[in-house]
Design an enzyme around this catalytic site. Structure first.
Site, PDB file in Angstrom:
ATOM      1  N   GLU A   1       9.647  16.276  14.744  1.00 57.82           N
ATOM      2  CA  GLU A   1      10.069  16.074  13.356  1.00 57.82           C
ATOM      3  C   GLU A   1       9.298  17.036  12.453  1.00 57.82           C
ATOM      4  O   GLU A   1       8.069  17.032  12.450  1.00 57.82           O
ATOM      5  CB  GLU A   1       9.789  14.632  12.923  1.00 57.82           C
ATOM      6  CG  GLU A   1      10.289  14.348  11.521  1.00 57.82           C
ATOM      7  CD  GLU A   1       9.885  12.968  11.016  1.00 57.82           C
ATOM      8  OE1 GLU A   1       8.717  12.588  11.188  1.00 57.82           O
ATOM      9  OE2 GLU A   1      10.755  12.285  10.448  1.00 57.82           O
TER      10      GLU A   1
ATOM     11  N   GLU B   1       9.034   1.492  11.068  1.00 57.85           N
ATOM     12  CA  GLU B   1      10.136   2.415  10.727  1.00 57.85           C
ATOM     13  C   GLU B   1       9.534   3.814  10.744  1.00 57.85           C
ATOM     14  O   GLU B   1       8.769   4.165   9.844  1.00 57.85           O
ATOM     15  CB  GLU B   1      10.694   2.109   9.336  1.00 57.85           C
ATOM     16  CG  GLU B   1      11.353   0.753   9.195  1.00 57.85           C
ATOM     17  CD  GLU B   1      12.720   0.683   9.844  1.00 57.85           C
ATOM     18  OE1 GLU B   1      13.216   1.729  10.327  1.00 57.85           O
ATOM     19  OE2 GLU B   1      13.283  -0.410   9.875  1.00 57.85           O
TER      20      GLU B   1
ATOM     21  N   LYS C   1       0.866  -1.197   0.000  1.00 58.74           N
ATOM     22  CA  LYS C   1       0.000   0.000   0.000  1.00 58.74           C
ATOM     23  C   LYS C   1       0.890   1.231   0.000  1.00 58.74           C
ATOM     24  O   LYS C   1       1.422   1.632   1.015  1.00 58.74           O
ATOM     25  CB  LYS C   1      -0.882   0.006   1.255  1.00 58.74           C
ATOM     26  CG  LYS C   1      -2.263   0.573   1.075  1.00 58.74           C
ATOM     27  CD  LYS C   1      -2.451   2.056   0.981  1.00 58.74           C
ATOM     28  CE  LYS C   1      -2.223   2.976   2.112  1.00 58.74           C
ATOM     29  NZ  LYS C   1      -2.008   4.354   1.625  1.00 58.74           N
TER      30      LYS C   1
HETATM   31  P1  NAD Z   1       1.997   8.602   7.373  1.00 54.72           P
HETATM   32  O1  NAD Z   1       2.184   7.873   8.640  1.00 54.72           O
HETATM   33  O2  NAD Z   1       1.022   9.700   7.296  1.00 54.72           O
HETATM   34  O3  NAD Z   1       1.572   7.581   6.201  1.00 54.72           O
HETATM   35  C1  NAD Z   1       2.345   6.435   5.885  1.00 54.72           C
HETATM   36  C2  NAD Z   1       1.464   5.415   5.189  1.00 54.72           C
HETATM   37  O4  NAD Z   1       0.481   4.930   6.103  1.00 54.72           O
HETATM   38  C3  NAD Z   1       0.687   5.949   3.990  1.00 54.72           C
HETATM   39  O5  NAD Z   1       0.666   4.951   2.989  1.00 54.72           O
HETATM   40  C4  NAD Z   1      -0.707   6.170   4.567  1.00 54.72           C
HETATM   41  O6  NAD Z   1      -1.740   6.102   3.605  1.00 54.72           O
HETATM   42  C5  NAD Z   1      -0.807   5.001   5.520  1.00 54.72           C
HETATM   43  N1  NAD Z   1      -1.771   5.145   6.618  1.00 54.72           N
HETATM   44  C6  NAD Z   1      -2.346   6.276   7.104  1.00 54.72           C
HETATM   45  N2  NAD Z   1      -3.151   5.986   8.147  1.00 54.72           N
HETATM   46  C7  NAD Z   1      -3.079   4.649   8.337  1.00 54.72           C
HETATM   47  C8  NAD Z   1      -3.649   3.743   9.272  1.00 54.72           C
HETATM   48  N3  NAD Z   1      -4.471   4.162  10.239  1.00 54.72           N
HETATM   49  N4  NAD Z   1      -3.339   2.444   9.190  1.00 54.72           N
HETATM   50  C9  NAD Z   1      -2.490   1.992   8.249  1.00 54.72           C
HETATM   51  N5  NAD Z   1      -1.906   2.797   7.314  1.00 54.72           N
HETATM   52  C10 NAD Z   1      -2.201   4.111   7.366  1.00 54.72           C
HETATM   53  O7  NAD Z   1       3.445   9.105   6.960  1.00 54.72           O
HETATM   54  P2  NAD Z   1       3.868  10.003   5.711  1.00 54.72           P
HETATM   55  O8  NAD Z   1       3.480  11.407   5.930  1.00 54.72           O
HETATM   56  O9  NAD Z   1       3.441   9.338   4.452  1.00 54.72           O
HETATM   57  O10 NAD Z   1       5.467   9.865   5.783  1.00 54.72           O
HETATM   58  C11 NAD Z   1       6.285  10.669   6.571  1.00 54.72           C
HETATM   59  C12 NAD Z   1       6.795   9.911   7.765  1.00 54.72           C
HETATM   60  O11 NAD Z   1       7.431   8.701   7.376  1.00 54.72           O
HETATM   61  C13 NAD Z   1       7.845  10.706   8.510  1.00 54.72           C
HETATM   62  O12 NAD Z   1       7.581  10.663   9.883  1.00 54.72           O
HETATM   63  C14 NAD Z   1       9.137   9.972   8.179  1.00 54.72           C
HETATM   64  O13 NAD Z   1      10.163  10.127   9.136  1.00 54.72           O
HETATM   65  C15 NAD Z   1       8.665   8.566   8.096  1.00 54.72           C
HETATM   66  N6  NAD Z   1       9.631   7.726   7.363  1.00 54.72           N
HETATM   67  C16 NAD Z   1      10.363   6.802   8.076  1.00 54.72           C
HETATM   68  C17 NAD Z   1      11.320   6.025   7.422  1.00 54.72           C
HETATM   69  C18 NAD Z   1      12.157   5.020   8.183  1.00 54.72           C
HETATM   70  O14 NAD Z   1      12.726   4.138   7.564  1.00 54.72           O
HETATM   71  N7  NAD Z   1      12.272   5.131   9.507  1.00 54.72           N
HETATM   72  C19 NAD Z   1      11.511   6.182   6.048  1.00 54.72           C
HETATM   73  C20 NAD Z   1      10.756   7.126   5.364  1.00 54.72           C
HETATM   74  C21 NAD Z   1       9.818   7.911   6.035  1.00 54.72           C
END
Ligand code: NAD
Length: 491
Positions: free
Chosen positions: A388, A255, A181
C-alpha cells in the site's frame, strides 16, 4: 491556536503540558499547537468514561433517548458544516468541496443512521423445554445485548470526522462511553466534537477526545479500564494493537490498509470506467483505504484505456484545498510525500515507465503536493504493485483472460476492495465470486448502503462495520433463561 484534551465534558490541559505542532499540508504553516496526551491523561480519560459507563445515565437510557441526543449532535455538525469542512480541509489537505459534501455530511449521517439502527434492533427469544430436579420445565431464553462498557476508538488522519463518527455512532447508540484518539497529523475536527457533544446534551464522560501520538493510542489499548477497541489505521499498528489487546482479551476490530485492484474488461463502457478508475485512485490524493491503486486491464484495450485514464489525471485541478473548484490537494506531510516518491523512484529504477506525474508539481510552490502518477511496465512482484502506497500512484498491469485477471487481483496480501468494470453481468458475477476481497464494486466506486458489512479480508482487517455488524461489536450478548413448570397451575 492551542488545543486541549476533552475529558469528562471539559477541555483540559495535558497533565505534563506537552504539545506538538500540527502542520497545514497546503501551506506548511503551523495550524495549531496540539495537546499531547501522556499515560496520566489516558488514565484520566478512561476514568471519566468508566464513571459515565458504570454510574452515569447513558447506558441506562433507552435507544430512543440516546438517539435524540445523537440526532442533536448530527444537527450541530450540520449547522457548522462550513466551519468543520474548512477545518478538515486545512488540517488534512483534502479539497473543501469533498470535506463539506462528503465527510461532514457523512459524519452527521453516521450518527443519525446508527441512532435509528439501535432503535429498531430487536433481540432474540427462544422457547424450549428441559427436565430439572425431576420436574418438566418450559424454558424462555432471552438474548439481552448490554453495552460493552468503555470503547477506545483510534483513527488515522485521512478522514478524521467521517471515521470518528462511523465508530462513535454505533458505540454511543448502543450505550457505550468512549475515548476517541485521533491521529497526531489531523486531530482538529475530532477535538471540536467535544464541544458539539456538550451542546447536544451528551452527559459528561460519554465522549472523551485525547489527541496524542501513537504512544497515547498504545496506552489506551492496554488500559484495563477499556472493554473494546475499534482501530482504523495501518497493518503494522493493527498488529501491535491486536497483540496488546490480547493480554486482557479485549474485543478488537481492525480496519486496515488495502491494495485494491480495478479490473477493466474490453466489454466495459471505457469512458465511464476511465473516469471511475481515476476517481478511485486520485480522490483524496490516493490517501484512502479503498483507493483503487492497481489497474488490471485487458491487453487488447490497454493502450487506448490507459490514455483515457491519463487524460482524466491531467484534467484534475490541483491547488488550494480551500478553493471550491479544487479537485486535488496536497499529501498529508513531508514524510509521507517522501515515502510516496520513494515507491515511484524505486519502481522507475526497476524499469517502470512513468506515464504521468512522478514528482511534485512546479506550481503550487508551497505544500506537500505530489502529481497524480501512473506507472506502467512495473515488475510484477515489485513493492509498488504489492504494498500500500497510500498516495496518488496507479500501477498498470495487463491480462489476457479472466483466469489471469483473477490471479493478478488475488496476488497481494490485502483483501479490502475490488472494482470490476464490465457490461457483461455474468462475467461480473463470476469474477466477484473468485476475487478474495471483502468488498466488490461493479461499475462504481465506494457507493454503499450503510447496513452492509464494511471491512477487509486477510491483511486488510478483522471484523466488519456497518448496520448490525457494528452494533454487535459494541454489545455483549447475554443469556437470560427463565423457566416455568409444564402443565397448568391447577394441575
Ligand atoms: P497508523 O497506523 O500510523 O495510525 C493510526 C492511528 O493509530 C493514529 O491515531 C496513531 O496515532 C495511532 N497509533 C500509532 N501507534 C499506535 C499503537 N502502537 N497503538 C495504538 N495506536 C497507535 O495509520 P495512519 O498512517 O494514520 O493511516 C493510514 C492507514 O490507515 C492506511 O494503511 C490506510 O489504509 C488505513 N485506513 C484504513 C481504513 C479502513 O477503513 N480500512 C480507513 C482509513 C485508513
Amino acid at each position: 491556536m492551542n488545543t486541549e484534551l476533552f475529558i469528562g465534558g471539559n477541555y483540559v490541559a495535558p497533565s505534563q503540558g506537552g504539545r506538538f505542532a500540527d502542520i497545514e499540508p497546503a501551506t506548511k504553516n503551523r495550524l495549531a499547537m496540539v495537546a499531547a496526551a501522556d499515560s496520566a491523561d489516558v488514565d484520566r480519560a478512561v476514568a471519566a468514561a468508566r464513571e459515565a459507563a458504570d454510574r452515569g445515565p447513558w447506558p441506562r437510557m433507552t435507544a430512543e433517548q440516546r438517539g435524540k441526543i445523537l440526532h442533536r449532535l448530527a444537527d450541530a455538525i450540520e449547522r457548522r458544516a462550513r466551519a468543520l469542512g474548512t477545518l478538515e480541509a486545512r488540517d488534512v489537505g483534502k479539497p473543501i468541496a469533498e470535506c463539506i459534501n462528503h465527510d461532514v455530511a457523512r459524519a452527521a449521517r453516521n450518527l443519525r443512521f446508527f441512532a435509528a439502527q439501535a432503535e429498531v434492533w430487536t433481540q432474540e427469544a427462544a422457547f424450549g423445554a428441559a427436565k430439572f430436579l425431576g420436574a418438566d420445565l418450559r424454558l424462555v431464553n432471552l438474548t439481552a445485548r448490554s453495552p460493552l462498557g468503555v470503547g477506545a476508538i483510534i483513527i488515522p488522519w485521512n478522514s478524521p470526522l467521517m471515521l470518528a463518527t462511523w465508530n462513535l455512532g454505533p458505540a454511543l447508540a448502543a450505550g457505550n462511553t468512549c475515548v476517541l484518539k485521533p491521529s497526531e497529523l489531523a486531530p482538529l475536527t475530532c477535538l471540536a466534537l467535544g464541544e458539539l457533544g456538550n451542546e447536544a446534551g451528551l452527559p459528561p464522560g460519554v465522549l472523551n477526545v485525547i489527541s496524542g501520538i501513537g504512544e497515547a493510542g498504545a496506552a489506551l489499548v492496554a488500559h484495563p479500564g477499556v472493554d473494546g477497541v475499534a482501530f482504523t489505521g495501518g497493518v503494522a499498528t493493527g498488529r501491535a494493537v491486536m497483540a496488546s489487546a490480547a493480554q486482557s482479551l479485549k474485543r478488537v476490530t481492525l480496519e486496515l490498509g488495502g491494495k485494491s485492484p480495478n479490473l477493466v474488461f474490453a466489454d466495459a463502457d471505457l469512458q465511464r470506467s476511465a473516469a471511475g478508475v481515476a476517481r478511485s485512485i486520485f480522490r483524496s490524493q490516493g490517501q484512502s483505504c479503498v483507493a483503487g491503486s492497481r489497474l488490471l486491464v485487458e491487453r487488447r484495450i490497454a493502450e487506448e484505456f490507459v490514455a483515457m485514464v491519463i487524460e482524466q489525471a491531467r484534467r484534475l485541478r490541483i491547488g488550494d484545498p480551500l478553493d471550491e473548484t479544487t479537485d486535488y490537494g496536497p499529501l498529508i506531510s513531508a514524510a509521507h510525500r517522501e515515502r510516496v516518491d520513494s515507491f515511484v523512484k524505486e519502481a522507475a529504477r526497476e524499469g517502470a515507465q512513468i506515464l504521468t506525474g512522478g514528482s511534485a508539481p512546479e506550481q503550487p510552490q508551497r505544500g506537500f503536493f505530489y502529481l497524480p502518477t501512473i506507472l506502467d511496465r512495473v515488475a510484477p512482484r515489485s513493492r509498488a504493485v504489492c504494498e500500500e502506497i497510500f498516495g496518488p500512484v496507479l500501477t498498470v498491469e495487463r491480462f489476457d483472460d479472466e483466469d489471469e485477471a483473477v490471479a493478478m487481483a488475488n496476488s497481494t496480501t490485502y483483501g479490502l476492495a475490488a472494482y470490476l468494470w464490465t457490461c457483461n453481468l455474468e462475467r461480473a458475477l463470476r469474477m466477484a465470486d473468485r476475487i478474495r476481497t471483502a468488498m466488490v464494486w461493479v461499475n462504481s466506486f465506494f457507493l454503499r448502503d450503510l447496513r452492509t458489512p464494511f471491512g477487509g479480508a486477510r491483511l486488510s482487517g478483522l471484523g466488519r462495520q456497518g448496520g448490525r455488524y457494528s452494533l454487535e461489536f459494541w454489545t455483549e450478548p447475554r443469556l437470560l433463561c427463565m423457566t416455568y413448570p409444564e402443565g397448568t397451575a391447577d394441575g
